[in-house]
Design a protein around this motif. Sequence first.
Motif, PDB file in Angstrom:
ATOM      1  N   VAL A   3       1.294  -1.413   0.142  1.00 15.82           N
ATOM      2  CA  VAL A   3       0.112   0.135   0.315  1.00 15.82           C
ATOM      3  C   VAL A   3       0.840   0.894   0.140  1.00 15.82           C
ATOM      4  O   VAL A   3       0.153   2.269  -1.076  1.00 15.82           O
ATOM      5  CB  VAL A   3      -0.840   0.134   1.270  1.00 15.82           C
ATOM      6  CG1 VAL A   3      -1.684   1.235   1.733  1.00 15.82           C
ATOM      7  CG2 VAL A   3      -2.008  -0.757   1.279  1.00 15.82           C
ATOM      8  N   LYS A   4       1.877   1.363   1.106  1.00 22.48           N
ATOM      9  CA  LYS A   4       2.946   2.581   1.349  1.00 22.48           C
ATOM     10  C   LYS A   4       3.572   2.604  -0.227  1.00 22.48           C
ATOM     11  O   LYS A   4       3.524   3.996  -0.758  1.00 22.48           O
ATOM     12  CB  LYS A   4       3.811   2.371   1.855  1.00 22.48           C
ATOM     13  CG  LYS A   4       3.334   2.675   2.945  1.00 22.48           C
ATOM     14  CD  LYS A   4       4.380   2.389   4.687  1.00 22.48           C
ATOM     15  CE  LYS A   4       3.532   2.571   6.060  1.00 22.48           C
ATOM     16  NZ  LYS A   4       5.134   1.688   6.878  1.00 22.48           N
ATOM     17  N   ARG A   5       3.812   1.243  -1.317  1.00 26.89           N
ATOM     18  CA  ARG A   5       5.016   1.261  -2.331  1.00 26.89           C
ATOM     19  C   ARG A   5       3.372   2.001  -3.589  1.00 26.89           C
ATOM     20  O   ARG A   5       4.221   2.115  -5.167  1.00 26.89           O
ATOM     21  CB  ARG A   5       5.269   0.051  -2.812  1.00 26.89           C
ATOM     22  CG  ARG A   5       6.119  -0.183  -1.732  1.00 26.89           C
ATOM     23  CD  ARG A   5       7.199  -1.242  -2.399  1.00 26.89           C
ATOM     24  NE  ARG A   5       8.201  -1.560  -1.125  1.00 26.89           N
ATOM     25  CZ  ARG A   5       8.208  -2.685  -0.390  1.00 26.89           C
ATOM     26  NH1 ARG A   5       7.042  -2.883  -0.637  1.00 26.89           N
ATOM     27  NH2 ARG A   5       9.202  -2.899   0.319  1.00 26.89           N
ATOM     28  N   LYS A   6       2.601   1.747  -3.251  1.00 24.39           N
ATOM     29  CA  LYS A   6       1.280   2.133  -4.215  1.00 24.39           C
ATOM     30  C   LYS A   6       0.925   1.124  -4.971  1.00 24.39           C
ATOM     31  O   LYS A   6       0.448   1.210  -6.178  1.00 24.39           O
ATOM     32  CB  LYS A   6       1.670   3.610  -4.970  1.00 24.39           C
ATOM     33  CG  LYS A   6       1.626   4.508  -3.823  1.00 24.39           C
ATOM     34  CD  LYS A   6       1.405   6.412  -4.346  1.00 24.39           C
ATOM     35  CE  LYS A   6       1.808   7.236  -3.311  1.00 24.39           C
ATOM     36  NZ  LYS A   6       0.390   8.247  -3.109  1.00 24.39           N
ATOM     37  N   ARG A   7       1.625   0.168  -4.799  1.00 20.84           N
ATOM     38  CA  ARG A   7       0.812  -1.387  -4.954  1.00 20.84           C
ATOM     39  C   ARG A   7      -0.475  -1.622  -5.596  1.00 20.84           C
ATOM     40  O   ARG A   7      -0.847  -2.413  -5.788  1.00 20.84           O
ATOM     41  CB  ARG A   7       2.229  -2.159  -4.851  1.00 20.84           C
ATOM     42  CG  ARG A   7       3.170  -1.506  -5.945  1.00 20.84           C
ATOM     43  CD  ARG A   7       4.565  -2.763  -5.805  1.00 20.84           C
ATOM     44  NE  ARG A   7       5.849  -2.276  -5.604  1.00 20.84           N
ATOM     45  CZ  ARG A   7       7.196  -2.785  -5.512  1.00 20.84           C
ATOM     46  NH1 ARG A   7       7.015  -3.929  -4.819  1.00 20.84           N
ATOM     47  NH2 ARG A   7       8.207  -2.248  -5.811  1.00 20.84           N
ATOM     48  N   LEU A   8      -1.045  -1.429  -4.244  1.00 21.16           N
ATOM     49  CA  LEU A   8      -1.888  -2.162  -3.741  1.00 21.16           C
ATOM     50  C   LEU A   8      -2.961  -0.747  -3.730  1.00 21.16           C
ATOM     51  O   LEU A   8      -2.283   0.356  -2.503  1.00 21.16           O
ATOM     52  CB  LEU A   8      -1.466  -3.453  -2.319  1.00 21.16           C
ATOM     53  CG  LEU A   8      -2.132  -4.870  -2.786  1.00 21.16           C
ATOM     54  CD1 LEU A   8      -1.874  -5.279  -1.769  1.00 21.16           C
ATOM     55  CD2 LEU A   8      -2.771  -5.683  -3.482  1.00 21.16           C
ATOM     56  N   PRO A   9      -4.500  -0.729  -3.169  1.00 16.47           N
ATOM     57  CA  PRO A   9      -5.178  -0.251  -2.585  1.00 16.47           C
ATOM     58  C   PRO A   9      -5.315   0.137  -1.265  1.00 16.47           C
ATOM     59  O   PRO A   9      -5.290  -1.669  -1.022  1.00 16.47           O
ATOM     60  CB  PRO A   9      -6.394   0.433  -3.321  1.00 16.47           C
ATOM     61  CG  PRO A   9      -6.332  -1.545  -3.965  1.00 16.47           C
ATOM     62  CD  PRO A   9      -4.770  -1.690  -4.092  1.00 16.47           C
ATOM     63  N   ARG A  10      -5.142   1.059  -0.409  1.00 17.43           N
ATOM     64  CA  ARG A  10      -5.289   1.182   0.788  1.00 17.43           C
ATOM     65  C   ARG A  10      -6.640  -0.319   1.453  1.00 17.43           C
ATOM     66  O   ARG A  10      -6.362  -1.129   2.933  1.00 17.43           O
ATOM     67  CB  ARG A  10      -5.751   2.270   1.814  1.00 17.43           C
ATOM     68  CG  ARG A  10      -4.759   2.997   1.665  1.00 17.43           C
ATOM     69  CD  ARG A  10      -5.513   4.300   2.236  1.00 17.43           C
ATOM     70  NE  ARG A  10      -4.897   5.747   1.680  1.00 17.43           N
ATOM     71  CZ  ARG A  10      -3.717   6.048   2.685  1.00 17.43           C
ATOM     72  NH1 ARG A  10      -3.482   5.666   3.158  1.00 17.43           N
ATOM     73  NH2 ARG A  10      -2.266   7.163   1.947  1.00 17.43           N
ATOM     74  N   ARG A  11      -8.132  -0.087   0.867  1.00 11.71           N
ATOM     75  CA  ARG A  11      -9.461  -1.163   1.522  1.00 11.71           C
ATOM     76  C   ARG A  11      -8.881  -2.200   0.040  1.00 11.71           C
ATOM     77  O   ARG A  11      -9.696  -2.803   0.233  1.00 11.71           O
ATOM     78  CB  ARG A  11     -10.372  -0.384   0.909  1.00 11.71           C
ATOM     79  CG  ARG A  11      -9.847   0.634   2.313  1.00 11.71           C
ATOM     80  CD  ARG A  11     -11.321   1.531   2.176  1.00 11.71           C
ATOM     81  NE  ARG A  11     -12.979   0.575   2.256  1.00 11.71           N
ATOM     82  CZ  ARG A  11     -13.334   0.794   3.408  1.00 11.71           C
ATOM     83  NH1 ARG A  11     -12.983   0.933   4.572  1.00 11.71           N
ATOM     84  NH2 ARG A  11     -14.064  -0.523   3.403  1.00 11.71           N
TER      85      ARG A  11
END
Length: 151
Positions: free
Chosen positions: A127-135
Amino acid sequence: GTDHPKYATHRGNLATVQWAQGNLPEARAGLGHAIAVYEKVLSRPGHPNLIDAYANLGSVLIKLENFALSKEYLCKALGLNAQLRGPDHTLVGNDHANLGRLYYATGDMAAARDQFAKALEIYLANVKRKRLPRRHPYIEEAQIWLERAKC
Protein backbone atom coordinates in the motif's frame (compact mmCIF):
# COMPACT_ATOMS: atom_id res chain seq x y z
CA GLY A 1 -2.36 -33.50 -26.23
CA THR A 2 -2.67 -33.86 -22.49
CA ASP A 3 1.08 -33.33 -22.01
CA HIS A 4 1.05 -29.89 -23.65
CA PRO A 5 1.60 -26.89 -21.33
CA LYS A 6 -1.49 -25.11 -22.68
CA TYR A 7 -3.61 -28.15 -21.82
CA ALA A 8 -2.05 -28.11 -18.34
CA THR A 9 -3.07 -24.48 -17.94
CA HIS A 10 -6.65 -25.26 -18.93
CA ARG A 11 -6.65 -28.30 -16.61
CA GLY A 12 -5.35 -26.15 -13.76
CA ASN A 13 -8.03 -23.55 -14.42
CA LEU A 14 -10.73 -26.21 -14.44
CA ALA A 15 -9.33 -27.53 -11.17
CA THR A 16 -9.79 -24.14 -9.53
CA VAL A 17 -13.45 -24.19 -10.59
CA GLN A 18 -13.81 -27.72 -9.24
CA TRP A 19 -12.21 -26.55 -5.99
CA ALA A 20 -14.69 -23.68 -5.73
CA GLN A 21 -17.54 -26.13 -6.34
CA GLY A 22 -16.28 -28.38 -3.55
CA ASN A 23 -15.12 -31.18 -5.83
CA LEU A 24 -11.79 -31.52 -4.04
CA PRO A 25 -10.68 -34.92 -5.41
CA GLU A 26 -11.06 -33.70 -9.00
CA ALA A 27 -9.37 -30.41 -8.16
CA ARG A 28 -6.46 -32.29 -6.61
CA ALA A 29 -6.14 -34.55 -9.65
CA GLY A 30 -6.28 -31.65 -12.08
CA LEU A 31 -3.70 -29.59 -10.26
CA GLY A 32 -1.48 -32.63 -9.89
CA HIS A 33 -1.69 -33.23 -13.64
CA ALA A 34 -0.89 -29.59 -14.39
CA ILE A 35 2.12 -29.67 -12.06
CA ALA A 36 3.41 -32.89 -13.63
CA VAL A 37 3.22 -31.38 -17.12
CA TYR A 38 4.80 -28.09 -16.08
CA GLU A 39 7.64 -29.84 -14.26
CA LYS A 40 8.32 -32.33 -17.06
CA VAL A 41 7.67 -30.36 -20.22
CA LEU A 42 8.60 -26.81 -19.25
CA SER A 43 11.59 -27.70 -17.06
CA ARG A 44 11.35 -24.19 -15.60
CA PRO A 45 10.89 -24.38 -11.82
CA GLY A 46 10.20 -20.65 -11.69
CA HIS A 47 7.37 -20.62 -14.22
CA PRO A 48 4.46 -18.56 -12.81
CA ASN A 49 1.87 -21.19 -13.74
CA LEU A 50 3.82 -23.86 -11.87
CA ILE A 51 4.16 -21.67 -8.79
CA ASP A 52 0.42 -20.91 -8.87
CA ALA A 53 -0.37 -24.61 -9.24
CA TYR A 54 1.81 -25.39 -6.21
CA ALA A 55 -0.06 -22.79 -4.14
CA ASN A 56 -3.47 -23.94 -5.33
CA LEU A 57 -2.73 -27.61 -4.73
CA GLY A 58 -1.41 -26.78 -1.26
CA SER A 59 -4.67 -24.99 -0.50
CA VAL A 60 -6.80 -27.87 -1.80
CA LEU A 61 -4.77 -30.28 0.32
CA ILE A 62 -5.60 -28.24 3.43
CA LYS A 63 -9.28 -28.89 2.73
CA LEU A 64 -8.50 -32.58 2.24
CA GLU A 65 -6.62 -32.52 5.58
CA ASN A 66 -3.40 -33.74 3.98
CA PHE A 67 -1.40 -31.24 5.99
CA ALA A 68 2.12 -32.56 5.43
CA LEU A 69 1.80 -32.57 1.65
CA SER A 70 -0.01 -29.25 1.76
CA LYS A 71 2.89 -27.68 3.62
CA GLU A 72 5.34 -29.07 1.08
CA TYR A 73 3.53 -27.43 -1.85
CA LEU A 74 2.83 -24.17 -0.03
CA CYS A 75 6.49 -23.87 0.97
CA LYS A 76 7.56 -24.53 -2.63
CA ALA A 77 5.31 -21.69 -3.79
CA LEU A 78 6.57 -19.36 -1.06
CA GLY A 79 10.24 -20.13 -1.72
CA LEU A 80 9.96 -19.66 -5.47
CA ASN A 81 7.85 -16.50 -5.24
CA ALA A 82 10.23 -14.93 -2.71
CA GLN A 83 13.26 -15.86 -4.81
CA LEU A 84 11.86 -14.74 -8.16
CA ARG A 85 9.63 -11.82 -7.21
CA GLY A 86 11.24 -10.62 -4.01
CA PRO A 87 10.22 -11.04 -0.36
CA ASP A 88 7.85 -8.05 -0.40
CA HIS A 89 5.79 -9.08 -3.44
CA THR A 90 2.04 -9.34 -2.94
CA LEU A 91 2.07 -12.99 -4.03
CA VAL A 92 4.58 -13.72 -1.27
CA GLY A 93 2.04 -12.21 1.11
CA ASN A 94 -0.56 -14.59 -0.32
CA ASP A 95 1.81 -17.51 0.26
CA HIS A 96 2.20 -16.50 3.90
CA ALA A 97 -1.59 -16.25 4.22
CA ASN A 98 -1.94 -19.74 2.72
CA LEU A 99 0.53 -21.10 5.27
CA GLY A 100 -1.42 -19.27 7.96
CA ARG A 101 -4.58 -21.11 6.92
CA LEU A 102 -2.66 -24.40 7.03
CA TYR A 103 -1.44 -23.76 10.57
CA TYR A 104 -4.90 -22.60 11.60
CA ALA A 105 -6.38 -25.85 10.28
CA THR A 106 -3.85 -27.86 12.28
CA GLY A 107 -4.54 -25.89 15.45
CA ASP A 108 -1.11 -24.20 15.60
CA MET A 109 -2.42 -20.72 16.35
CA ALA A 110 0.99 -19.20 17.14
CA ALA A 111 2.34 -20.20 13.72
CA ALA A 112 -0.92 -19.10 12.07
CA ARG A 113 -0.69 -15.65 13.68
CA ASP A 114 2.93 -15.35 12.58
CA GLN A 115 2.08 -16.14 8.97
CA PHE A 116 -0.96 -13.84 8.85
CA ALA A 117 1.08 -11.04 10.43
CA LYS A 118 3.77 -11.51 7.75
CA ALA A 119 1.13 -11.42 5.03
CA LEU A 120 -0.43 -8.26 6.46
CA GLU A 121 2.98 -6.61 6.76
CA ILE A 122 3.70 -7.33 3.10
CA TYR A 123 0.30 -6.08 1.97
CA LEU A 124 0.63 -2.84 3.95
CA ALA A 125 4.13 -2.29 2.57
CA ASN A 126 2.62 -2.60 -0.90
CA VAL A 127 0.00 0.00 0.00
CA LYS A 128 2.83 2.40 0.92
CA ARG A 129 4.50 1.64 -2.42
CA LYS A 130 1.15 2.27 -4.15
CA ARG A 131 1.05 -1.28 -5.50
CA LEU A 132 -2.17 -2.07 -3.61
CA PRO A 133 -5.08 0.22 -2.70
CA ARG A 134 -5.63 0.90 1.01
CA ARG A 135 -8.82 -1.12 1.14
CA HIS A 136 -7.70 -4.16 -0.81
CA PRO A 137 -9.49 -7.42 0.05
CA TYR A 138 -6.17 -9.14 0.85
CA ILE A 139 -5.65 -6.72 3.73
CA GLU A 140 -9.12 -7.24 5.17
CA GLU A 141 -8.84 -11.02 4.82
CA ALA A 142 -5.45 -11.11 6.58
CA GLN A 143 -6.84 -9.01 9.42
CA ILE A 144 -9.87 -11.29 9.80
CA TRP A 145 -7.71 -14.42 9.87
CA LEU A 146 -5.29 -12.80 12.30
CA GLU A 147 -8.16 -12.08 14.66
CA ARG A 148 -9.50 -15.64 14.33
CA ALA A 149 -6.08 -17.03 15.19
CA LYS A 150 -5.90 -14.86 18.33
CA CYS A 151 -9.08 -16.40 19.78
